[in-house]
Design a protein around this motif. Structure first.
Motif, PDB file in Angstrom:
ATOM      1  N   ARG B 258      25.057  37.757  29.456  1.00  0.00           N
ATOM      2  CA  ARG B 258      25.849  38.340  30.524  1.00  0.00           C
ATOM      3  C   ARG B 258      26.533  37.324  31.431  1.00  0.00           C
ATOM      4  O   ARG B 258      27.737  37.387  31.678  1.00  0.00           O
ATOM      5  N   SER B 259      25.746  36.359  31.895  1.00  0.00           N
ATOM      6  CA  SER B 259      26.350  35.441  32.873  1.00  0.00           C
ATOM      7  C   SER B 259      27.456  34.627  32.207  1.00  0.00           C
ATOM      8  O   SER B 259      28.466  34.297  32.835  1.00  0.00           O
ATOM      9  N   GLY B 260      27.283  34.323  30.918  1.00  0.00           N
ATOM     10  CA  GLY B 260      28.334  33.616  30.202  1.00  0.00           C
ATOM     11  C   GLY B 260      29.575  34.474  30.018  1.00  0.00           C
ATOM     12  O   GLY B 260      30.702  33.970  30.058  1.00  0.00           O
ATOM     13  N   LEU B 261      29.377  35.776  29.829  1.00  0.00           N
ATOM     14  CA  LEU B 261      30.534  36.653  29.665  1.00  0.00           C
ATOM     15  C   LEU B 261      31.297  36.777  30.974  1.00  0.00           C
ATOM     16  O   LEU B 261      32.528  36.904  30.978  1.00  0.00           O
ATOM     17  N   ILE B 262      30.554  36.735  32.098  1.00  0.00           N
ATOM     18  CA  ILE B 262      31.243  36.723  33.392  1.00  0.00           C
ATOM     19  C   ILE B 262      32.061  35.438  33.522  1.00  0.00           C
ATOM     20  O   ILE B 262      33.203  35.457  33.986  1.00  0.00           O
ATOM     21  N   THR B 263      31.487  34.333  33.081  1.00  0.00           N
ATOM     22  CA  THR B 263      32.236  33.076  33.089  1.00  0.00           C
ATOM     23  C   THR B 263      33.501  33.209  32.249  1.00  0.00           C
ATOM     24  O   THR B 263      34.570  32.727  32.639  1.00  0.00           O
ATOM     25  N   ALA B 264      33.395  33.862  31.095  1.00  0.00           N
ATOM     26  CA  ALA B 264      34.561  34.055  30.233  1.00  0.00           C
ATOM     27  C   ALA B 264      35.650  34.819  30.983  1.00  0.00           C
ATOM     28  O   ALA B 264      36.830  34.468  30.938  1.00  0.00           O
ATOM     29  N   THR B 265      35.239  35.853  31.712  1.00  0.00           N
ATOM     30  CA  THR B 265      36.204  36.628  32.485  1.00  0.00           C
ATOM     31  C   THR B 265      36.842  35.770  33.572  1.00  0.00           C
ATOM     32  O   THR B 265      38.064  35.793  33.769  1.00  0.00           O
ATOM     33  N   ILE B 266      35.998  35.001  34.268  1.00  0.00           N
ATOM     34  CA  ILE B 266      36.514  34.148  35.345  1.00  0.00           C
ATOM     35  C   ILE B 266      37.521  33.143  34.792  1.00  0.00           C
ATOM     36  O   ILE B 266      38.605  32.945  35.361  1.00  0.00           O
ATOM     37  N   LEU B 267      37.183  32.523  33.654  1.00  0.00           N
ATOM     38  CA  LEU B 267      38.104  31.546  33.064  1.00  0.00           C
ATOM     39  C   LEU B 267      39.412  32.237  32.675  1.00  0.00           C
ATOM     40  O   LEU B 267      40.500  31.672  32.822  1.00  0.00           O
ATOM     41  N   GLY B 268      39.291  33.471  32.167  1.00  0.00           N
ATOM     42  CA  GLY B 268      40.494  34.223  31.812  1.00  0.00           C
ATOM     43  C   GLY B 268      41.359  34.488  33.034  1.00  0.00           C
ATOM     44  O   GLY B 268      42.579  34.299  33.002  1.00  0.00           O
ATOM     45  N   VAL B 269      40.738  34.904  34.144  1.00  0.00           N
ATOM     46  CA  VAL B 269      41.490  35.165  35.374  1.00  0.00           C
ATOM     47  C   VAL B 269      42.132  33.869  35.876  1.00  0.00           C
ATOM     48  O   VAL B 269      43.290  33.839  36.303  1.00  0.00           O
ATOM     49  N   ALA B 270      41.349  32.779  35.777  1.00  0.00           N
ATOM     50  CA  ALA B 270      41.889  31.489  36.212  1.00  0.00           C
ATOM     51  C   ALA B 270      43.130  31.121  35.403  1.00  0.00           C
ATOM     52  O   ALA B 270      44.072  30.520  35.919  1.00  0.00           O
ATOM     53  N   ARG B 271      43.108  31.518  34.127  1.00  0.00           N
ATOM     54  CA  ARG B 271      44.255  31.206  33.261  1.00  0.00           C
ATOM     55  C   ARG B 271      45.523  31.903  33.739  1.00  0.00           C
ATOM     56  O   ARG B 271      46.614  31.354  33.641  1.00  0.00           O
ATOM     57  N   ILE B 272      45.383  33.139  34.244  1.00  0.00           N
ATOM     58  CA  ILE B 272      46.586  33.938  34.513  1.00  0.00           C
ATOM     59  C   ILE B 272      46.952  34.021  35.986  1.00  0.00           C
ATOM     60  O   ILE B 272      48.098  34.345  36.319  1.00  0.00           O
TER      61      ILE B 272
END
Lengths: 285, 348
Positions: B258-272
């Motif tokens: 879970r916490s890694g998937l939240i990181t994935a989302t955060i990195l995605g938001v950071a990208r856009i």
């Protein structure tokens, strides 16, 4: 308290212990003075996990540390080669003397200490990216030591660890293909390659089958001719079979303490402390 | 047994003498760098930094070799080089942050974050008008992109790590290729594929779609890495109790990651979050609120920055810097909120 040894429930273990060759007398070995723990305490954060353990490991002897889970055996064994400090927020007190010199003295080169006091862990942990041969010699490479004859050392270490016959034709194979018992003997061979004076073994057989366990116990007996061995074990039969001395650790909810230490056959036949007797006779733990 | 209480010690940490020597070598290095910068043609902050660093490298090595060995020096050199590397990154990030805060804060006031540009223009004096509409626009665009690309990205990652179906190789290749798509191409694609061929016109939804194209590969690849870190034992433990693969993945694998998937989302938001180019053709510009994602043009903070910088007057450039600062703060709040949400659900 010594006359009733014949019919106590401990007699089978004490028979095993008595069956061994004569207990080595401290100081009789030409290997130096061994390892001495003096008033060792260990803390995790503010929690005192181990209180005031003083214990001598004479050179060339095998000492077994026994006791129920959580009694501080593993913590203690990790203070003996300065692995305890890898866990954040830990602290300790006391001294650990190797050949009379405190390994915790300021300014001491800790990598040199660990070179002299090797360790074998509970779970076999051969390096996955290396072949069997590379694993054995990895310590040479990691510690940047110079050796004359690699092949000779390779064969010597694997032979001493009791693995040579099984792997001599596939030294270039990856270590992951070995069985659990073979992997653990490979880890012992790896620890031997840097020629430590002391070998610490933290439940080295707990993940192994009886056959592999037997091989490793034979290995320990062989090794004890040339080095000092400290072994943590939950298997009292094993302690009785392989060790010269046995130390019993216990925690009564508070910090772990060493209750009693003595020659193995005495610990298993006529322990001085009631708690030791309860434990070795299987009344608890 | 001793009756006196024993004090816990940490013999492995630096002794007071070690600390004194470290302090001394740092102080001496500062002195050396000041002297060298003063007497040689080397000038500037970078000169200070490099001379200080190398002086410190030499002095500290001398100190270490006195109490240890050549091995000890090599060991400390290696850790100092990692320090050098991270200092470079810190300097770059620090300079950017400093520039943004230093220039942005001058144009920041209550009106700037509570009003829109409906009654004001970019050329008006600072204090008139604000970018609240663009903050809402950015949040709306991020929300749309997250709603589409997080499920898509995680499902793709699950297909690649758990199902390992026949199409895995192809999908893996496409995801990798997608992560190299220039952001302006994402906007042009939506423009060509939707705006030119259908009656749909520029809107927040189409902007969100363009951002999705950029966000999906980031989420997928990060989620994949994280799912691969979940030990195989856990999957086997679930399956060994008679669970279906679906139940094992849903109740064991995904919660473990879970916490890694939240990181994935955060990195995605950071990208856009800072993208401007894909929005130019797909969202348009607007000077007030537009809460309807499907109809009408909207705006976002990066678009405001782009327009304000292009306008070129001192007031509009000031507005641009302040907008960048606001964007950084908004993104920071989003990340902190996501982390807090993640750790809260973990505890429960």
């Amino acid at each position: 308290m010594s006359d009733q040894t014949q019919n106590t429930p401990t007699s089978s273990l004490s028979a095993v212990a008595a069956n061994r060759a004569e207990t080595k007398v401290p100081g009789s070995s030409p290997l130096g003075t061994g390892l001495e723990a003096r008033g060792v305490h260990a803390w995790f954060d503010k929690h005192l996990a181990l209180e005031d353990v003083s214990l001598d490991f004479s050179a060339g002897t095998v000492t077994a540390l026994i006791g129920p889970s959580g009694c501080g055996k593993s913590t203690f064994i990790r203070t003996l080669n300065r692995m305890h400090e890898f866990i954040p927020h830990t602290s300790m007190a006391g001294q650990v003397l190797l050949d009379g010199k405190d390994i915790y003295e300021p300014g001491i080169d800790v990598t040199k200490i660990r070179l002299q006091i090797g360790m074998v862990f509970q779970k076999p942990n051969p390096f996955p990216s290396m072949t069997i041969g590379e694993n054995v010699l990895s310590g040479i490479k990691l510690a940047q030591l110079k050796i004359d004859n690699r092949d000779e050392l390779l064969e010597e270490c694997l032979t001493r660890a009791g693995l040579w016959a099984e792997v001599k034709d596939r030294l270039g194979a990856h270590a992951g293909g070995l069985s659990g018992g073979q992997q653990q003997r490979l880890c012992i061979a790896r620890a031997l390659a840097v020629k430590p004076k002391v070998l610490l073994m933290d439940e080295p057989c707990s993940a192994l089958d009886p056959g592999s366990t037997l091989r490793i116990e034979e290995t320990i007996s062989q090794l004890s001719k040339s080095m000092t061995i400290v072994i943590v074990t939950h298997n009292m039969q094993q302690a009785a079979r392989v060790s010269d001395y046995t130390a019993f650790f216990l925690s009564d909810g508070g910090p772990g303490q060493m209750i009693e230490v003595g020659p193995t056959n005495e610990i298993f036949s006529r322990p001085r402390d009631q708690r030791t007797e309860n434990y070795v006779t299987g009344r608890f733990g | 047994m001793s009756t006196t209480t024993v004090k816990p010690v940490r013999p492995w940490t630096a002794t007071p003498k070690d600390r004194l020597m470290t302090g001394l070598s740092i102080a001496l290095s500062v002195l050396i760098s000041v002297v060298i910068v003063a007497v040689t043609p080397m000038k500037g902050k970078l000169a200070y930094f490099f001379i200080f660093f190398f002086a410190w490298l030499v002095l500290d090595s001398l100190f270490i070799i006195r109490k240890s060995s050549a091995k000890g020096v090599r060991d400390s050199l290696a850790s100092k080089i990692t320090l050098l590397g991270s200092s470079f990154v810190l300097m770059a990030v620090g300079s950017i942050l400093w520039a943004v805060v230093y220039r942005g804060v001058k144009g920041l006031n209550i009106a700037y974050v509570t009003q829109t540009m409906r009654q004001a223009s970019l050329f008006d004096p600072i204090g008139k008008g604000g970018i609240l509409h663009a903050i809402f626009g950015t949040l709306l665009l991020i929300l749309i992109a997250v709603l589409i690309s997080v499920p898509m990205g995680i499902l793709t990652a699950l297909y690649l790590t758990e199902i390992k179906g026949k199409a895995s190789g192809l999908i893996q290749f496409l995801v990798q290729a997608m992560s190299g798509v220039p952001s302006v191409v994402a906007g042009l694609f939506i423009y060509a594929a939707i705006i030119l061929t259908t009656p749909l016109r520029a809107s927040s939804f189409l902007g969100g779609l363009a951002l999705t194209i950029l966000m999906v590969p980031t989420v997928t690849r990060t989620a994949q890495e994280v799912l691969n870190l979940v030990p195989r034992d856990l999957r086997e433990a679930g399956l060994a109790m008679g669970a279906t693969q679906w139940k094992t993945v849903a109740l064991v694998v995904v919660p473990a990651a879970r916490s890694g998937l939240i990181t994935a989302t955060i990195l995605g938001v950071a990208r856009i979050a800072g993208e401007t180019a894909p929005l130019l053709f797909t969202v348009g510009t607007f000077d007030s609120y537009n809460f309807n994602p499907f109809k009408g043009e909207n705006t976002a903070i990066p678009v405001v920055v782009w327009r304000a910088l292009n306008s070129g007057t001192p007031e509009s450039v000031q507005r641009a810097w302040s907008a960048i600062l606001v964007l950084l703060i908004v993104v920071l709040i989003l990340f902190v909120a996501a982390r807090a949400l993640g750790s809260r659900t973990m505890k429960k």
